[in-house]
Design a protein around this motif. Structure first.
Motif, short mmCIF file in Angstrom:
data_model
loop_
_atom_site.label_atom_id
_atom_site.label_comp_id
_atom_site.label_asym_id
_atom_site.label_seq_id
_atom_site.Cartn_x
_atom_site.Cartn_y
_atom_site.Cartn_z
N ASN A 40 2.56 4.94 -12.52
CA ASN A 40 2.67 5.00 -13.78
C ASN A 40 3.93 4.90 -14.27
O ASN A 40 3.97 4.44 -15.61
N GLU A 41 4.38 5.88 -13.52
CA GLU A 41 5.41 6.86 -14.59
C GLU A 41 6.62 5.69 -15.25
O GLU A 41 7.22 6.28 -16.04
N PHE A 42 7.05 4.28 -14.25
CA PHE A 42 8.20 3.61 -15.01
C PHE A 42 7.23 2.39 -15.99
O PHE A 42 7.92 1.68 -16.48
N LYS A 64 10.60 -5.36 -9.38
CA LYS A 64 9.07 -6.64 -9.83
C LYS A 64 7.38 -5.95 -10.70
O LYS A 64 7.32 -6.42 -11.36
N SER A 65 8.02 -5.21 -10.26
CA SER A 65 5.55 -4.60 -11.08
C SER A 65 6.36 -3.95 -12.43
O SER A 65 6.08 -4.22 -13.62
N VAL A 66 7.82 -3.37 -12.50
CA VAL A 66 7.83 -3.11 -14.33
C VAL A 66 8.06 -4.07 -15.32
O VAL A 66 8.32 -3.92 -16.21
N ALA A 67 8.95 -5.02 -14.11
CA ALA A 67 9.39 -6.48 -15.15
C ALA A 67 8.06 -6.91 -16.06
O ALA A 67 8.07 -7.95 -16.55
N LEU A 68 6.91 -7.13 -14.19
CA LEU A 68 5.83 -7.71 -14.89
C LEU A 68 5.12 -6.96 -16.12
O LEU A 68 4.54 -7.66 -17.05
N HIS A 81 0.71 -1.51 -0.27
CA HIS A 81 -0.19 0.10 0.26
C HIS A 81 0.80 0.98 -0.77
O HIS A 81 1.56 1.76 0.61
N ASN A 82 0.67 2.27 -1.39
CA ASN A 82 1.00 3.26 -1.20
C ASN A 82 2.85 3.23 -1.54
O ASN A 82 3.64 4.50 -1.06
N PHE A 83 3.32 1.67 -1.99
CA PHE A 83 4.09 2.03 -2.68
C PHE A 83 4.34 2.72 -3.60
O PHE A 83 3.31 2.65 -4.67
N ALA A 84 5.93 3.33 -4.10
CA ALA A 84 6.26 3.17 -5.72
C ALA A 84 6.20 2.12 -6.36
O ALA A 84 6.11 1.40 -5.99
#
Length: 171
Positions: free
Chosen positions: A78-80, A48-52, A41-44
């Protein structure tokens, strides 16, 4: 009784879902909740999320974040990632999901939604008529209103698991 809250499927983690299999079944879009689905919650966004997102794009999926958060939170997350997004989606109403599918040019039949909460994410995806995947929350430390929702989610998840006589899907 609680069928509108039952997910189509239930996984341990967003990161354990076999998205290649869904693509082979004809799905072409994945909609995601953000907090406790992709990151705590509230993390940038993180590696891992960018790779997914990169992997999903390579598979051929169109992607949209569907969040009840304000635009500032969703846009910065969503920036990256560089995917489509809907902020202030109004989950569990179907309208945010429908708007996401319109943005992506997909349909109820070829879109998947992944989220961690029954009363917003899954209920909304079911209202919109799309394949709903519930994942366990990433972080146990949450705001009090979410902790309270989790307490009333537990018996529904138990009923779901009993009805399907299965455990969550793991990898």
């Amino acid at each position: 009784m609680s069928k509108f809250l039952f997910p189509t499927e239930y996984y341990d983690s967003t990161y354990s879902i076999d998205f290649e299999q869904y693509y082979s079944l004809g799905y072409r879009a994945v909609l995601f909740d953000i907090d406790n689905t992709l990151v705590p919650h509230n993390f940038a966004s993180d590696d891992k999320s960018v790779a997914l997102m990169k992997r999903l794009k390579e598979i051929g999926f169109k992607i949209c974040l569907v969040s009840n958060n304000k635009e500032e939170r969703v846009a910065s997350f969503n920036e990256f990632l560089q995917v489509e997004y809907i902020y202030k989606a109004g989950k569990p109403k179907a309208s945010g999901y429908i708007k996401a599918m319109e943005k992506l040019g997909t349909t109820k039949g070829n879109t998947i939604f992944v989220g961690d909460q029954l009363y917003t994410d899954i209920w909304g995806a079911n209202n919109a008529g799309i394949h709903s995947i519930l994942v366990k929350p990433i972080d146990k430390h949450e705001e009090i209103q979410i902790v309270l929702k989790r307490l009333i989610e537990k018996p529904i998840i138990w009923l779901y698991l009993m009805k399907h006589k299965m455990k969550t899907k793991r990898s």
